[in-house]
Design a protein around this motif. Structure first.
Motif, short mmCIF file in Angstrom:
data_model
loop_
_atom_site.label_atom_id
_atom_site.label_comp_id
_atom_site.label_asym_id
_atom_site.label_seq_id
_atom_site.Cartn_x
_atom_site.Cartn_y
_atom_site.Cartn_z
N THR A 1 7.33 -3.21 49.37
CA THR A 1 6.55 -1.89 50.20
C THR A 1 5.14 -2.46 49.50
O THR A 1 5.05 -1.93 47.70
CB THR A 1 6.52 -0.17 49.78
OG1 THR A 1 7.81 -0.33 50.53
CG2 THR A 1 5.40 0.47 50.16
N GLU B 1 -0.62 -4.02 54.82
CA GLU B 1 0.48 -3.64 55.60
C GLU B 1 0.70 -5.35 55.85
O GLU B 1 2.30 -4.69 56.27
CB GLU B 1 -0.52 -2.92 56.71
CG GLU B 1 -1.01 -2.10 56.96
CD GLU B 1 -1.56 -0.87 57.37
OE1 GLU B 1 -2.21 -1.73 58.60
OE2 GLU B 1 -2.02 0.32 57.91
N ARG B 2 0.05 -6.06 55.90
CA ARG B 2 0.69 -7.57 56.38
C ARG B 2 2.10 -7.87 55.82
O ARG B 2 2.79 -8.49 55.88
CB ARG B 2 -0.01 -8.59 56.29
CG ARG B 2 -1.08 -7.89 57.58
CD ARG B 2 -1.65 -9.38 58.35
NE ARG B 2 -2.25 -10.44 56.81
CZ ARG B 2 -3.59 -9.53 57.04
NH1 ARG B 2 -4.24 -8.99 58.01
NH2 ARG B 2 -4.33 -9.89 55.97
N GLU B 3 1.44 -7.93 54.15
CA GLU B 3 2.48 -8.14 52.90
C GLU B 3 3.60 -7.38 52.83
O GLU B 3 4.78 -7.45 52.42
CB GLU B 3 2.09 -8.48 51.58
CG GLU B 3 1.23 -9.62 51.83
CD GLU B 3 1.23 -10.77 51.94
OE1 GLU B 3 2.73 -10.76 51.94
OE2 GLU B 3 0.88 -11.54 52.53
N SER B 4 3.93 -6.10 53.06
CA SER B 4 4.56 -5.02 53.35
C SER B 4 5.91 -5.22 54.50
O SER B 4 5.51 -5.44 55.52
CB SER B 4 4.81 -3.50 54.09
OG SER B 4 3.75 -3.27 53.23
N GLY B 5 7.15 -5.07 54.16
CA GLY B 5 8.43 -5.81 54.60
C GLY B 5 9.67 -5.57 53.57
O GLY B 5 9.78 -4.42 53.15
N ALA B 6 10.09 -5.90 54.35
CA ALA B 6 11.81 -5.30 54.26
C ALA B 6 11.77 -5.74 52.79
O ALA B 6 11.96 -6.61 52.09
CB ALA B 6 13.12 -6.00 54.71
#
Length: 278
Positions: free
Chosen positions: A263, A255-260
């Motif tokens: 995923t 979850e922390r590594e997911s971003g714009a």
């Protein structure tokens, strides 16, 4: 500056058509004006870097077409103003100043030709204006370069400061860990060694006292083991220290590594084994 160029070009063409209607050179003036406009429009597409060879060729063509138009119709001379800044942005300083001087000379000759008589203002005003404009532009260019250098120095200094802080933090943490180990585990092991040596010396003569030493060493061992587990627990990642297990820790990491544009998903098959007791 691009808007100014097209305004000057359009105004010069309109002035020529109004004052010289039906002349044989009119089709040439119109064709050259359109060609100059098209060449100028192509400027942003011929190379992003100012010193790109294609951009230098483009500038040469623009200046050449402008010179031909000025020879045929001196009223187009003031289109040189945007070309001053284009040359200053594109060429090295010495070459740019030479181009500005050449363009200024054409402007002076064209204005004197339009005036029909000698006018000192027309002789000295364009060079003075060109000199001031070039000096201001070069000064601003140097200031911009200096500002970029200062920004680069600031970024480099911040990176070095961050690296120094990380090193100092690492050294401080190592020192804390060494003191922690020395004050707990090392002291406990030293006490155990002394007690076991004492028990070995009196094992035959006084078994009861020897067993007392062994039990004391065992108690110190239990205390040292508890300290070691606490020590390891304090060093564990926060996600593991919360007691949620490996699966929850990996899910939180995803979850922390997911971003714009990225995923990250975590999928676990089967029941994860429990973590060993720390």
């Amino acid at each position: 500056m691009h808007t100014a160029f097209f305004l000057l070009l359009g105004s010069s063409l309109a002035r020529f058509l109004m004052r010289h209607p039906g002349e044989p050179r009119t089709p040439w003036i119109i064709a050259l004006s359109v060609s100059l406009a098209l060449l100028y429009v192509l400027g942003p597409t011929v190379g992003a870097r100012p010193t790109a060879p294609r951009r230098l060729i483009w500038l040469s063509l623009v200046v050449a077409v402008w010179v031909v138009i000025v020879i045929l119709a001196p009223s187009f001379a003031w289109c040189a103003v945007p070309l001053f800044y284009t040359g200053l942005r594109t060429l090295p300083p010495r070459a740019a100043l030479f181009l500005v001087a050449v363009l200024t000379a054409f402007v002076v000759v064209a204005q004197l030709k339009l005036a029909g008589s000698f006018d000192p203002i027309l002789l000295f005003a364009p060079p003075a204006w060109a000199a001031v404009a070039a000096a201001v532009f070069l000064y601003m260019q140097r200031q911009a370069a200096r500002q970029r250098e200062l920004i680069d120095d600031l970024i480099r200094t911040r990176r070095e400061l961050a690296a120094t802080e990380r090193r100092e933090g690492t050294l401080a943490e190592r020192q804390r860990l060494s003191m922690e180990i020395h004050d707990t585990l090392a002291q406990g092991l030293s006490s155990q060694q002394m007690l076991l040596q004492a028990a070995d010396r009196v094992w035959d003569a006084d078994p009861a006292k020897a067993r007392t030493h062994v039990r004391t060493a065992e108690s110190i061992t239990e205390h040292g083991l508890a300290e070691a587990r606490r020590f390891v627990h304090d060093l564990a990642p926060a996600d593991l220290a919360d007691g949620g297990g490996v699966a929850q820790a990996l899910r939180a990491l995803a979850e922390r590594e997911s971003g714009a544009g990225l995923t990250v998903r975590f999928h676990a098959e089967g029941a994860p084994p429990p973590l060993p007791d720390r």
